[in-house]
Design an enzyme around this catalytic site. Structure first.
Site, PDB file in Angstrom:
ATOM      1  N   ILE A  48      -5.027  -3.641  -4.301  1.00 23.18           N
ATOM      2  CA  ILE A  48      -6.182  -3.791  -5.089  1.00 23.18           C
ATOM      3  C   ILE A  48      -6.368  -2.812  -6.124  1.00 23.18           C
ATOM      4  O   ILE A  48      -7.404  -2.876  -6.852  1.00 23.18           O
ATOM      5  CB  ILE A  48      -7.242  -4.064  -4.060  1.00 23.18           C
ATOM      6  CG1 ILE A  48      -7.677  -3.009  -3.339  1.00 23.18           C
ATOM      7  CG2 ILE A  48      -7.110  -5.343  -3.420  1.00 23.18           C
ATOM      8  CD1 ILE A  48      -9.091  -3.080  -2.717  1.00 23.18           C
TER       9      ILE A  48
ATOM     10  N   SER B   7       4.668  -2.835   4.656  1.00 22.51           N
ATOM     11  CA  SER B   7       5.374  -3.239   6.165  1.00 22.51           C
ATOM     12  C   SER B   7       5.697  -4.543   6.423  1.00 22.51           C
ATOM     13  O   SER B   7       6.299  -4.732   7.460  1.00 22.51           O
ATOM     14  CB  SER B   7       3.953  -2.583   7.209  1.00 22.51           C
ATOM     15  OG  SER B   7       2.882  -3.416   6.868  1.00 22.51           O
TER      16      SER B   7
ATOM     17  N   PHE C 206      -2.601   0.986   5.290  1.00 21.89           N
ATOM     18  CA  PHE C 206      -3.271   0.731   6.502  1.00 21.89           C
ATOM     19  C   PHE C 206      -2.513   1.159   7.767  1.00 21.89           C
ATOM     20  O   PHE C 206      -2.898   1.470   8.527  1.00 21.89           O
ATOM     21  CB  PHE C 206      -3.121  -0.721   6.645  1.00 21.89           C
ATOM     22  CG  PHE C 206      -4.467  -1.303   5.910  1.00 21.89           C
ATOM     23  CD1 PHE C 206      -5.479  -0.672   5.416  1.00 21.89           C
ATOM     24  CD2 PHE C 206      -4.484  -2.760   5.790  1.00 21.89           C
ATOM     25  CE1 PHE C 206      -6.487  -1.308   4.838  1.00 21.89           C
ATOM     26  CE2 PHE C 206      -5.629  -3.654   5.102  1.00 21.89           C
ATOM     27  CZ  PHE C 206      -6.589  -2.662   4.807  1.00 21.89           C
TER      28      PHE C 206
ATOM     29  N   CYS D 133     -24.660 -17.818  -7.993  1.00 18.28           N
ATOM     30  CA  CYS D 133     -24.564 -18.496  -9.181  1.00 18.28           C
ATOM     31  C   CYS D 133     -22.999 -18.249  -9.919  1.00 18.28           C
ATOM     32  O   CYS D 133     -22.755 -18.616 -11.048  1.00 18.28           O
ATOM     33  CB  CYS D 133     -25.716 -18.108 -10.416  1.00 18.28           C
ATOM     34  SG  CYS D 133     -25.565 -16.467 -10.789  1.00 18.28           S
TER      35      CYS D 133
ATOM     36  N   HIS E 198      -4.301 -10.035  -3.792  1.00 16.91           N
ATOM     37  CA  HIS E 198      -5.507  -9.691  -2.865  1.00 16.91           C
ATOM     38  C   HIS E 198      -6.572  -9.284  -3.714  1.00 16.91           C
ATOM     39  O   HIS E 198      -7.325  -8.490  -3.281  1.00 16.91           O
ATOM     40  CB  HIS E 198      -4.962  -8.598  -1.755  1.00 16.91           C
ATOM     41  CG  HIS E 198      -4.190  -8.989  -0.626  1.00 16.91           C
ATOM     42  ND1 HIS E 198      -3.448  -8.166   0.187  1.00 16.91           N
ATOM     43  CD2 HIS E 198      -3.743 -10.264  -0.448  1.00 16.91           C
ATOM     44  CE1 HIS E 198      -2.902  -9.139   0.895  1.00 16.91           C
ATOM     45  NE2 HIS E 198      -2.947 -10.429   0.687  1.00 16.91           N
TER      46      HIS E 198
ATOM     47  N   ALA F 265       0.825  -1.271   0.015  1.00 18.85           N
ATOM     48  CA  ALA F 265       0.060   0.138  -0.027  1.00 18.85           C
ATOM     49  C   ALA F 265       0.789   1.268   0.086  1.00 18.85           C
ATOM     50  O   ALA F 265       0.362   2.448  -0.491  1.00 18.85           O
ATOM     51  CB  ALA F 265      -0.956  -0.097   1.368  1.00 18.85           C
TER      52      ALA F 265
END
Ligand code: NAD
Length: 249
Positions: A106, A197, A37, A133, A122, A26
């Site tokens: 992401i 990290s 984060f 479905c 991720h 990140a």
């Protein structure tokens, strides 16, 4: 070691390597405006606990909470653009030096920057699927339904709840994680870990598969003691300077 010497040392290691891979987190995308984060004062974890809003449990038991919090954060990420760090890694691949990159992010910014050999372990925000479905949808379909206040968004076929193609807390790791792990185990003699990290497992285990490590991160990581070079500067500057040195030096 002076900054210039660190870049030269990292460039020399990359040139000697026959299996050079990168692992990104990140921190690489904070300079694209996406909070990470764990940066003190700015990280998402200080504002709320992602486990309370971005887990399979929440999506199953309280999809409205998931869609009104975590999903809005995901949707805002899709507006972000790559920064010089993402472009530098794409250039290293283009030069034939970087054999592939594993990302925890992401945000899809490596794809936008033109990298090709990527394992988004991720997941990503380009698509989603029906939990019932399994019919697939573009991510935009989920966004549109939420904008129209259809919360949670549902499948047109079976009316079960849709979910994005990201790995939520409580999800198993996808098959591409094991593909990346295998590739690294068999080929990686040098890993550049940037903006992570290195505490989120199982991804944080991957640096152990590399024979040598270069770490670029603003704060200390668990692996600093094992690295050949540790550069405590912003990813965008370091990766851009490194790509420049590899191209010209
Ligand atoms: P993390 O938040 O645990 O660590 C980020 C690290 O990057 C920190 O050590 C921080 O000091 C450092 N950092 C921040 N900005 C930097 C910069 N400009 N240059 C250099 N270093 C910088 O992130 P993580 O290790 O990737 O783990 C977080 C988890 O959260 C991952 O699983 C990821 O999927 C997810 N996440 C993804 C995004 C995204 O897609 N952009 C954003 C937040 C969280």
């Amino acid at each position: 070691m002076l900054y210039r010497d660190q870049i030269e040392r990292a460039a020399a290691l990359i040139k000697q390597s026959t299996g050079f891979y990168s692992l990104t987190g990140a921190g690489l995308s904070t300079e694209s405006g996406i909070p990470d984060f764990r940066t003190p004062g700015e990280g998402i974890w200080e504002k709320f606990d992602p486990i309370e809003t971005s887990s399979v449990e929440v999506l199953k038991n309280n999809p409205r909470v998931f869609y009104e919090s975590a999903f809005n954060r995901f949707a805002s990420i899709t507006m972000a653009e790559p920064n010089p760090g993402h472009y530098a890694l794409a250039r290293m691949e283009e030069m034939g030096l970087l054999k592939g990159l594993v990302t925890q992010n992401i945000d899809g910014l490596h794809v936008k920057a033109g990298s090709h050999k990527i394992w988004e372990v991720h997941g990503h925000l380009r698509s989603g699927y029906c939990q019932g479905c399994k019919k697939r949808y573009p991510f935009e379909e989920l966004v549109q339904q939420v904008e129209l206040k259809r919360i949670p968004p549902v499948c047109r076929n079976c009316f079960d709840v849709l979910r994005p193609d990201v790995v939520l807390f409580g999800d198993p790791m996808p098959p591409i994680f094991y593909e990346a792990e295998d590739t690294l185990r068999n080929n990686c003699d040098l890993m550049l870990a940037a903006g992570s990290s290195l505490v989120v497992y199982p991804v944080a285990y991957l640096p152990r598969l590399a024979k040598k490590l270069i770490i670029v991160n603003l704060r200390p990581t668990e692996y600093d003691h094992a690295a050949e070079v540790v550069i405590r500067e912003k990813c965008s500057k370091v990766l851009d300077d490194l790509a420049e040195m590899l191209a010209t030096g």
